[in-house]
Motif scaffolding. Structure first.
Motif, PDB file in Angstrom:
ATOM      1  N   ASP A   1       0.180  10.242   6.991  1.00 29.86           N
ATOM      2  CA  ASP A   1       0.619   8.879   7.283  1.00 29.86           C
ATOM      3  C   ASP A   1       0.783   8.114   5.970  1.00 29.86           C
ATOM      4  O   ASP A   1       0.012   8.267   5.026  1.00 29.86           O
ATOM      5  CB  ASP A   1      -0.365   8.169   8.219  1.00 29.86           C
ATOM      6  N   ASN A   2       1.795   7.290   5.906  1.00 27.47           N
ATOM      7  CA  ASN A   2       2.123   6.586   4.663  1.00 27.47           C
ATOM      8  C   ASN A   2       1.035   5.628   4.218  1.00 27.47           C
ATOM      9  O   ASN A   2       0.836   5.422   3.021  1.00 27.47           O
ATOM     10  CB  ASN A   2       3.445   5.830   4.817  1.00 27.47           C
ATOM     11  N   GLU A   3       0.303   5.030   5.160  1.00 29.45           N
ATOM     12  CA  GLU A   3      -0.729   4.062   4.781  1.00 29.45           C
ATOM     13  C   GLU A   3      -1.818   4.713   3.933  1.00 29.45           C
ATOM     14  O   GLU A   3      -2.232   4.171   2.913  1.00 29.45           O
ATOM     15  CB  GLU A   3      -1.343   3.410   6.033  1.00 29.45           C
ATOM     16  N   SER A   4      -2.285   5.893   4.359  1.00 27.98           N
ATOM     17  CA  SER A   4      -3.346   6.532   3.573  1.00 27.98           C
ATOM     18  C   SER A   4      -2.811   7.036   2.237  1.00 27.98           C
ATOM     19  O   SER A   4      -3.517   6.999   1.231  1.00 27.98           O
ATOM     20  CB  SER A   4      -3.996   7.673   4.364  1.00 27.98           C
ATOM     21  N   ILE A   5      -1.564   7.475   2.215  1.00 27.28           N
ATOM     22  CA  ILE A   5      -0.954   7.913   0.949  1.00 27.28           C
ATOM     23  C   ILE A   5      -0.838   6.723   0.009  1.00 27.28           C
ATOM     24  O   ILE A   5      -1.195   6.802  -1.171  1.00 27.28           O
ATOM     25  CB  ILE A   5       0.417   8.561   1.204  1.00 27.28           C
ATOM     26  N   ASP A   6      -0.346   5.575   0.522  1.00 23.37           N
ATOM     27  CA  ASP A   6      -0.221   4.373  -0.298  1.00 23.37           C
ATOM     28  C   ASP A   6      -1.583   3.918  -0.811  1.00 23.37           C
ATOM     29  O   ASP A   6      -1.715   3.511  -1.973  1.00 23.37           O
ATOM     30  CB  ASP A   6       0.442   3.243   0.502  1.00 23.37           C
ATOM     31  N   ALA A   7      -2.606   3.989   0.040  1.00 25.62           N
ATOM     32  CA  ALA A   7      -3.959   3.584  -0.378  1.00 25.62           C
ATOM     33  C   ALA A   7      -4.473   4.500  -1.491  1.00 25.62           C
ATOM     34  O   ALA A   7      -5.070   4.024  -2.467  1.00 25.62           O
ATOM     35  CB  ALA A   7      -4.903   3.601   0.819  1.00 25.62           C
ATOM     36  N   ASP A   8      -4.249   5.813  -1.357  1.00 27.34           N
ATOM     37  CA  ASP A   8      -4.675   6.746  -2.405  1.00 27.34           C
ATOM     38  C   ASP A   8      -3.966   6.467  -3.718  1.00 27.34           C
ATOM     39  O   ASP A   8      -4.583   6.466  -4.796  1.00 27.34           O
ATOM     40  CB  ASP A   8      -4.410   8.195  -1.983  1.00 27.34           C
ATOM     41  N   LEU A   9      -2.649   6.202  -3.653  1.00 29.22           N
ATOM     42  CA  LEU A   9      -1.894   5.912  -4.873  1.00 29.22           C
ATOM     43  C   LEU A   9      -2.372   4.610  -5.518  1.00 29.22           C
ATOM     44  O   LEU A   9      -2.559   4.527  -6.729  1.00 29.22           O
ATOM     45  CB  LEU A   9      -0.399   5.838  -4.572  1.00 29.22           C
ATOM     46  N   ALA A  10      -2.581   3.579  -4.700  1.00 29.73           N
ATOM     47  CA  ALA A  10      -3.038   2.299  -5.226  1.00 29.73           C
ATOM     48  C   ALA A  10      -4.397   2.460  -5.908  1.00 29.73           C
ATOM     49  O   ALA A  10      -4.646   1.900  -6.983  1.00 29.73           O
ATOM     50  CB  ALA A  10      -3.107   1.273  -4.099  1.00 29.73           C
TER      51      ALA A  10
ATOM     52  N   TYR B   1      -3.851   4.125  -9.255  1.00 25.13           N
ATOM     53  CA  TYR B   1      -3.228   3.207 -10.234  1.00 25.13           C
ATOM     54  C   TYR B   1      -4.237   2.189 -10.740  1.00 25.13           C
ATOM     55  O   TYR B   1      -4.260   1.845 -11.915  1.00 25.13           O
ATOM     56  CB  TYR B   1      -2.015   2.514  -9.638  1.00 25.13           C
TER      57      TYR B   1
END
Length: 90
Positions: free
Chosen positions: A74-83, A86
């Motif tokens: 799911d994109n939300e968990s991917i975005d959270a991991d990337l954030a 960073y």
């Protein structure tokens, strides 16, 4: 196994070298693969053999990595991991 020696025009030789380099093969290997692929009837490799050969060429690049926790697509968990990554780098 038998050996065949061929004399070919320079242009044909250069084309074989170019294709061999493109696919990471020697000229001899590339010519053999080409002949097997395009030979009529019983010399032609089956689709299964071609798939197996392709898998063997890709095998050194395959692998898996464990992050130590389950992941999803799911994109939300991917975005959270990337954030998180960073933020940690800055």
């Amino acid at each position: 196994m038998k050996t065949i020696t061929l004399q070919v025009p320079d242009e044909v030789y250069e084309a074989c070298l170019h294709m061999a380099q493109k696919y990471g093969r020697s000229a001899e290997e590339w010519v053999m693969e080409f002949l097997l692929k395009h030979a009529p009837g019983s010399l032609q490799r089956s689709d299964d053999e071609q798939r197996k050969a392709a898998r063997e060429r890709l095998r050194p690049y395959a692998g898996a990595q464990s992050l130590g926790y389950p992941t999803g697509v799911d994109n939300e968990s991917i975005d959270a991991d990337l954030a998180s990554e960073y933020e940690r780098d800055s």
